[in-house]
Design a protein around this motif. Structure first.
Motif, short mmCIF file in Angstrom:
data_model
loop_
_atom_site.label_atom_id
_atom_site.label_comp_id
_atom_site.label_asym_id
_atom_site.label_seq_id
_atom_site.Cartn_x
_atom_site.Cartn_y
_atom_site.Cartn_z
N MET A 1 0.83 -1.21 0.00
CA MET A 1 0.00 0.00 0.00
C MET A 1 0.86 1.26 0.00
O MET A 1 0.56 2.23 -0.68
N ASP A 2 1.95 1.23 0.78
CA ASP A 2 2.84 2.40 0.83
C ASP A 2 3.44 2.70 -0.54
O ASP A 2 3.54 3.86 -0.95
N VAL A 3 3.83 1.64 -1.25
CA VAL A 3 4.39 1.81 -2.59
C VAL A 3 3.33 2.36 -3.54
O VAL A 3 3.60 3.25 -4.35
N PHE A 4 2.11 1.86 -3.42
CA PHE A 4 1.02 2.33 -4.27
C PHE A 4 0.77 3.82 -4.05
O PHE A 4 0.62 4.59 -5.01
N VAL A 5 0.72 4.23 -2.79
CA VAL A 5 0.50 5.64 -2.47
C VAL A 5 1.63 6.50 -3.02
O VAL A 5 1.40 7.59 -3.56
N ALA A 6 2.87 6.01 -2.92
CA ALA A 6 4.00 6.77 -3.43
C ALA A 6 3.93 6.93 -4.95
O ALA A 6 4.22 8.00 -5.49
N TRP A 92 6.46 8.81 1.21
CA TRP A 92 7.23 7.76 1.88
C TRP A 92 7.58 8.18 3.30
O TRP A 92 7.51 7.39 4.24
N ARG A 93 7.96 9.45 3.47
CA ARG A 93 8.33 9.94 4.80
C ARG A 93 7.15 9.86 5.76
O ARG A 93 7.30 9.50 6.94
N PHE A 94 5.95 10.19 5.29
CA PHE A 94 4.77 10.23 6.17
C PHE A 94 3.80 9.10 5.84
O PHE A 94 2.59 9.25 6.01
N ARG A 95 4.33 7.99 5.36
CA ARG A 95 3.48 6.86 5.00
C ARG A 95 2.63 6.43 6.19
O ARG A 95 3.08 6.39 7.32
N GLY A 96 1.38 6.13 5.86
CA GLY A 96 0.43 5.74 6.90
C GLY A 96 -0.20 6.91 7.63
O GLY A 96 -0.98 6.71 8.56
N SER A 97 0.11 8.13 7.21
CA SER A 97 -0.43 9.32 7.89
C SER A 97 -1.06 10.25 6.86
O SER A 97 -0.57 10.39 5.74
N ALA A 138 -5.02 22.40 5.64
CA ALA A 138 -4.77 20.97 5.46
C ALA A 138 -4.31 20.33 6.76
O ALA A 138 -4.76 19.24 7.14
N PHE A 139 -3.42 21.01 7.48
CA PHE A 139 -2.95 20.47 8.75
C PHE A 139 -4.08 20.46 9.78
O PHE A 139 -4.19 19.52 10.59
N ALA A 140 -4.92 21.49 9.78
CA ALA A 140 -6.06 21.51 10.68
C ALA A 140 -7.01 20.36 10.37
O ALA A 140 -7.58 19.74 11.29
N GLY A 141 -7.17 20.03 9.09
CA GLY A 141 -8.00 18.90 8.71
C GLY A 141 -7.43 17.59 9.22
O GLY A 141 -8.16 16.72 9.71
N VAL A 142 -6.09 17.44 9.13
CA VAL A 142 -5.45 16.24 9.66
C VAL A 142 -5.69 16.13 11.16
O VAL A 142 -6.01 15.05 11.68
N ALA A 143 -5.54 17.25 11.87
CA ALA A 143 -5.75 17.24 13.32
C ALA A 143 -7.19 16.91 13.68
O ALA A 143 -7.46 16.21 14.67
N ALA A 144 -8.13 17.38 12.86
CA ALA A 144 -9.55 17.17 13.17
C ALA A 144 -10.00 15.74 12.93
O ALA A 144 -10.89 15.24 13.63
N PHE A 145 -9.39 15.09 11.95
CA PHE A 145 -9.87 13.75 11.56
C PHE A 145 -8.99 12.62 12.08
O PHE A 145 -9.20 11.47 11.71
N THR A 146 -8.02 12.93 12.91
CA THR A 146 -7.20 11.89 13.52
C THR A 146 -7.24 12.06 15.03
O THR A 146 -7.52 13.13 15.55
#
Length: 271
Positions: A1-6, A92-97, A138-146
């Protein structure tokens, strides 16, 4: 999945890089980035969709306009490749996030502003402020949904942006000939990108920007490519320091939330 996202990030990065070329070329001229459609700078023939595929069309056309044979600058595919490369690196650096999203958007903004600064020695507000707003949202959205402490990351992001902007502002106030006020505004974006990770990453990005920019200035002076009175855009070096600090922040001690370890690691890497 990480490779696919990259891979997806790389493909989207090529497309966004093509759009950034339009921004870089038109914003300094105060021309709409929406219309008219892209044209050959030589014969002004509108570029057909089939000839406007990022990177691929440039390679197939061998870097020339189909209509008149005018050379198309290699910078166009270079910007596309750079954007794709940084988007893959961010994925790749933030994979899974979900942090992948704001970092990809932020890196795109850094590329556009860096090339505009190289061309015009300006960092226009009409680009800096939208980029800052998009990155913050965008960062506020990440904070709100995690639910993994991202609100703490958002708070540190704001503090990082304020602290680093004030630091650059002090330098500008003391020595205004050394940099423009556009660099101070630009640091807001850079401080957010580094501040989300750690205070140490903010310090490391700041340190690397001045180190790399200083080394380049010395090289240009020694080789007499530039004189002491020649202005050297500093925005690209601020951006480079930020990108290096962000991408290296995942390696061991760089994740420690302190000011000393990242700077020591950076110095060891350089020297």
């Amino acid at each position: 999945m990480d490779v696919f996202v990259a891979v997806v990030a790389g493909v989207l990065g090529l497309a966004v890089g093509s759009f950034l070329n339009v921004v870089i070329a038109r914003v300094p001229e105060r021309v709409s980035i929406v219309s008219p459609p892209s044209r050959c700078p030589g014969c002004e023939t509108p570029i057909r969709p089939v000839d406007n595929i990022p990177l691929v069309s440039w390679l197939l056309l061998r870097g020339r306009c189909r209509a008149c044979g005018e050379r198309i600058s290699v910078r166009y595919p270079a910007v596309e490749l750079l954007t794709a490369g940084l988007w893959v690196a961010a994925a790749w650096r933030f994979r899974g996030s979900w942090a992948i999203v704001p970092y990809c958007l932020g890196f795109a903004g850094l590329i556009a502003l860096s090339f505009i600064d190289l061309d015009t020695k300006l960092l226009p507000k009409r680009v800096v402020w939208p980029v800052a707003g998009i990155v913050l949202a965008a960062f506020a959205g990440v904070a709100a949904f995690t639910s993994d402490g991202s609100w703490d990351d958002l708070q540190r992001l704001v503090l990082g942006a304020v602290a680093s902007t004030l630091a650059v502002g002090v330098i500008w106030f003391v020595y205004p000939r050394g940099m423009g006020f556009g660099d101070v505004r630009f640091e807001i974006v850079l401080g957010m990108l580094t501040g989300w990770i750690s205070r140490g990453t903010v310090a490391a990005g700041f340190f690397l920007a001045f180190l790399l920019g200083g080394v380049l200035s010395i090289v240009l002076l020694v080789t007499r490519v530039r004189g002491r009175k020649d202005a050297i855009p500093f925005g690209p070096w601020l951006a480079l320091g930020c990108v290096v600090a962000v991408l290296w922040s995942g390696a061991g001690r760089w994740m420690e939330d302190n000011y000393v370890a990242p700077i020591i690691d950076a110095a060891r890497t350089v020297f």
